[in-house]
Design a protein around this motif. Structure first.
Motif, PDB file in Angstrom:
ATOM      1  N   LEU A  59       0.655  -1.177   0.168  1.00  0.00           N
ATOM      2  CA  LEU A  59       0.044  -0.113   0.149  1.00  0.00           C
ATOM      3  C   LEU A  59       0.885   1.251  -0.074  1.00  0.00           C
ATOM      4  O   LEU A  59       0.492   2.131  -0.734  1.00  0.00           O
ATOM      5  CB  LEU A  59      -1.044   0.057   1.104  1.00  0.00           C
ATOM      6  N   PRO A  60       1.837   1.310   0.806  1.00  0.00           N
ATOM      7  CA  PRO A  60       2.824   2.573   0.708  1.00  0.00           C
ATOM      8  C   PRO A  60       3.388   2.688  -0.620  1.00  0.00           C
ATOM      9  O   PRO A  60       3.534   3.854  -1.042  1.00  0.00           O
ATOM     10  CB  PRO A  60       3.781   2.485   2.007  1.00  0.00           C
ATOM     11  N   ALA A  61       3.958   1.551  -1.287  1.00  0.00           N
ATOM     12  CA  ALA A  61       4.497   1.848  -2.412  1.00  0.00           C
ATOM     13  C   ALA A  61       3.543   2.131  -3.615  1.00  0.00           C
ATOM     14  O   ALA A  61       3.790   2.931  -4.330  1.00  0.00           O
ATOM     15  CB  ALA A  61       5.002   0.411  -2.898  1.00  0.00           C
ATOM     16  N   ILE A  62       2.256   1.377  -3.452  1.00  0.00           N
ATOM     17  CA  ILE A  62       1.451   2.183  -4.566  1.00  0.00           C
ATOM     18  C   ILE A  62       1.008   3.603  -4.313  1.00  0.00           C
ATOM     19  O   ILE A  62       0.879   4.345  -5.291  1.00  0.00           O
ATOM     20  CB  ILE A  62      -0.060   1.323  -4.304  1.00  0.00           C
ATOM     21  N   ALA A  63       0.742   4.063  -3.056  1.00  0.00           N
ATOM     22  CA  ALA A  63       0.848   5.400  -2.609  1.00  0.00           C
ATOM     23  C   ALA A  63       1.663   6.390  -3.356  1.00  0.00           C
ATOM     24  O   ALA A  63       1.614   7.567  -4.016  1.00  0.00           O
ATOM     25  CB  ALA A  63       0.663   5.601  -1.371  1.00  0.00           C
ATOM     26  N   ALA A  64       2.940   5.797  -3.126  1.00  0.00           N
ATOM     27  CA  ALA A  64       4.174   6.611  -3.509  1.00  0.00           C
ATOM     28  C   ALA A  64       3.931   6.870  -5.097  1.00  0.00           C
ATOM     29  O   ALA A  64       4.590   7.792  -5.544  1.00  0.00           O
ATOM     30  CB  ALA A  64       5.438   6.203  -3.030  1.00  0.00           C
ATOM     31  N   LEU A  65       3.897   5.666  -5.820  1.00  0.00           N
ATOM     32  CA  LEU A  65       3.985   5.383  -7.124  1.00  0.00           C
ATOM     33  C   LEU A  65       2.845   6.248  -8.027  1.00  0.00           C
ATOM     34  O   LEU A  65       3.005   6.592  -9.065  1.00  0.00           O
ATOM     35  CB  LEU A  65       3.855   4.238  -7.672  1.00  0.00           C
ATOM     36  N   SER A  66       1.849   6.491  -7.144  1.00  0.00           N
ATOM     37  CA  SER A  66       0.612   7.057  -7.662  1.00  0.00           C
ATOM     38  C   SER A  66       0.529   8.646  -7.008  1.00  0.00           C
ATOM     39  O   SER A  66      -0.680   9.308  -7.637  1.00  0.00           O
ATOM     40  CB  SER A  66      -0.815   6.418  -7.295  1.00  0.00           C
ATOM     41  N   GLY A  67       1.370   9.080  -6.318  1.00  0.00           N
ATOM     42  CA  GLY A  67       1.515  10.448  -5.984  1.00  0.00           C
ATOM     43  C   GLY A  67       0.867  10.795  -4.943  1.00  0.00           C
ATOM     44  O   GLY A  67       0.055  11.893  -4.775  1.00  0.00           O
ATOM     45  N   ASP A  69      -0.062  10.563  -0.424  1.00  0.00           N
ATOM     46  CA  ASP A  69       0.766  10.343   0.923  1.00  0.00           C
ATOM     47  C   ASP A  69       0.297   8.809   1.468  1.00  0.00           C
ATOM     48  O   ASP A  69       1.165   8.204   2.058  1.00  0.00           O
ATOM     49  CB  ASP A  69       0.022  11.440   1.885  1.00  0.00           C
ATOM     50  N   SER A  70      -1.069   8.375   1.141  1.00  0.00           N
ATOM     51  CA  SER A  70      -1.468   7.026   1.566  1.00  0.00           C
ATOM     52  C   SER A  70      -2.659   6.735   0.797  1.00  0.00           C
ATOM     53  O   SER A  70      -3.050   7.562  -0.173  1.00  0.00           O
ATOM     54  CB  SER A  70      -1.902   6.861   3.049  1.00  0.00           C
ATOM     55  N   VAL A  71      -2.943   5.487   0.681  1.00  0.00           N
ATOM     56  CA  VAL A  71      -3.862   4.734  -0.203  1.00  0.00           C
ATOM     57  C   VAL A  71      -4.668   3.874   0.835  1.00  0.00           C
ATOM     58  O   VAL A  71      -4.197   3.214   1.327  1.00  0.00           O
ATOM     59  CB  VAL A  71      -3.373   4.004  -1.490  1.00  0.00           C
ATOM     60  N   SER A  72      -6.213   4.268   0.765  1.00  0.00           N
ATOM     61  CA  SER A  72      -7.097   3.285   1.472  1.00  0.00           C
ATOM     62  C   SER A  72      -7.403   2.301   0.722  1.00  0.00           C
ATOM     63  O   SER A  72      -7.593   2.233  -0.546  1.00  0.00           O
ATOM     64  CB  SER A  72      -8.035   4.247   1.585  1.00  0.00           C
ATOM     65  N   PRO A  73      -7.459   1.171   1.520  1.00  0.00           N
ATOM     66  CA  PRO A  73      -7.726  -0.148   0.716  1.00  0.00           C
ATOM     67  C   PRO A  73      -9.421   0.005   0.204  1.00  0.00           C
ATOM     68  O   PRO A  73      -9.474  -0.697  -0.859  1.00  0.00           O
ATOM     69  CB  PRO A  73      -8.030  -1.172   1.988  1.00  0.00           C
ATOM     70  N   VAL A  74     -10.018   0.808   0.675  1.00  0.00           N
ATOM     71  CA  VAL A  74     -11.422   0.933   0.125  1.00  0.00           C
ATOM     72  C   VAL A  74     -11.420   1.489  -1.451  1.00  0.00           C
ATOM     73  O   VAL A  74     -11.954   0.863  -2.404  1.00  0.00           O
ATOM     74  CB  VAL A  74     -11.993   1.954   0.758  1.00  0.00           C
ATOM     75  N   LEU A  75     -10.280   2.048  -1.819  1.00  0.00           N
ATOM     76  CA  LEU A  75     -10.032   2.792  -3.188  1.00  0.00           C
ATOM     77  C   LEU A  75      -9.560   1.387  -4.144  1.00  0.00           C
ATOM     78  O   LEU A  75      -9.810   1.290  -5.120  1.00  0.00           O
ATOM     79  CB  LEU A  75      -8.891   3.518  -3.371  1.00  0.00           C
ATOM     80  N   LEU A  76      -8.826   0.386  -3.595  1.00  0.00           N
ATOM     81  CA  LEU A  76      -8.333  -0.725  -4.322  1.00  0.00           C
ATOM     82  C   LEU A  76      -9.110  -2.060  -4.777  1.00  0.00           C
ATOM     83  O   LEU A  76      -8.749  -2.904  -5.480  1.00  0.00           O
ATOM     84  CB  LEU A  76      -6.869  -1.232  -3.586  1.00  0.00           C
TER      85      LEU A  76
END
Length: 153
Positions: A59-67, A69-76
């Motif tokens: 999740l932190p890698a996906i957030a970093a690569l998509s610009g 700060d963080s990514v919620s599992p709800v979005l994925l």
């Protein structure tokens, strides 16, 4: 390749009751053999995609690569977030979460909806980190905090 460093842990569970609605976080889920999770739109069908899982460490890698700060599992759009065990090592193997026995069937590659969820480049940000699809071999209940462990052959 059969040796795993340790058991993992369920960090998050989400269900989507119908198409085009957000994932709804849950504390527990009921898995139906050969089908899917009760309350999730994918219940039924072939069962090869009865449960979708994603690696918490990605999740932190996906957030970093998509610009972000963080990514919620709800979005994925994955049902289960798992930490501590390399999910890809469970492809083609049986594993247990709570009362449920699953079998990893295939990589859970991202779809074009990740462009909408994460913004331009979202699909590519998730490549090789989309998680694992699994079929339900033996149904039952699982909860946040349950162990995720491979079943020895």
């Amino acid at each position: 390749m059969a040796t795993l460093p340790r058991a993992g842990r369920v960090e998050w569970i989400g269900l989507r009751p119908k198409r085009d609605v957000p994932m709804a976080p849950a504390d527990a889920a009921e898995a139906k053999t050969g089908k899917g999770l009760v309350g999730d739109r994918y219940t039924g069908g072939s069962g090869k995609r009865g449960v979708t899982l994603i690696q918490a460490e990605h999740l932190p890698a996906i957030a970093a690569l998509s610009g972000h700060d963080s990514v919620s599992p709800v979005l994925l759009r994955r049902n289960v977030v798992v930490s501590g065990i390399p999910l890809i090592a469970l492809k083609g193997r049986r594993f247990r979460i709570g009362d449920v026995i699953l079998e990893g069937t295939d990589s859970c590659d991202p779809c074009s909806r990740m462009e909408e969820a994460l913004g331009p480049g979202g699909f590519n940000a998730m490549r090789n980190m989309g998680g694992l699809c699994a079929r339900i071999v033996e149904g039952g209940m699982f909860r946040i905090g349950d162990a995720v462990s491979a079943i020895e052959d």
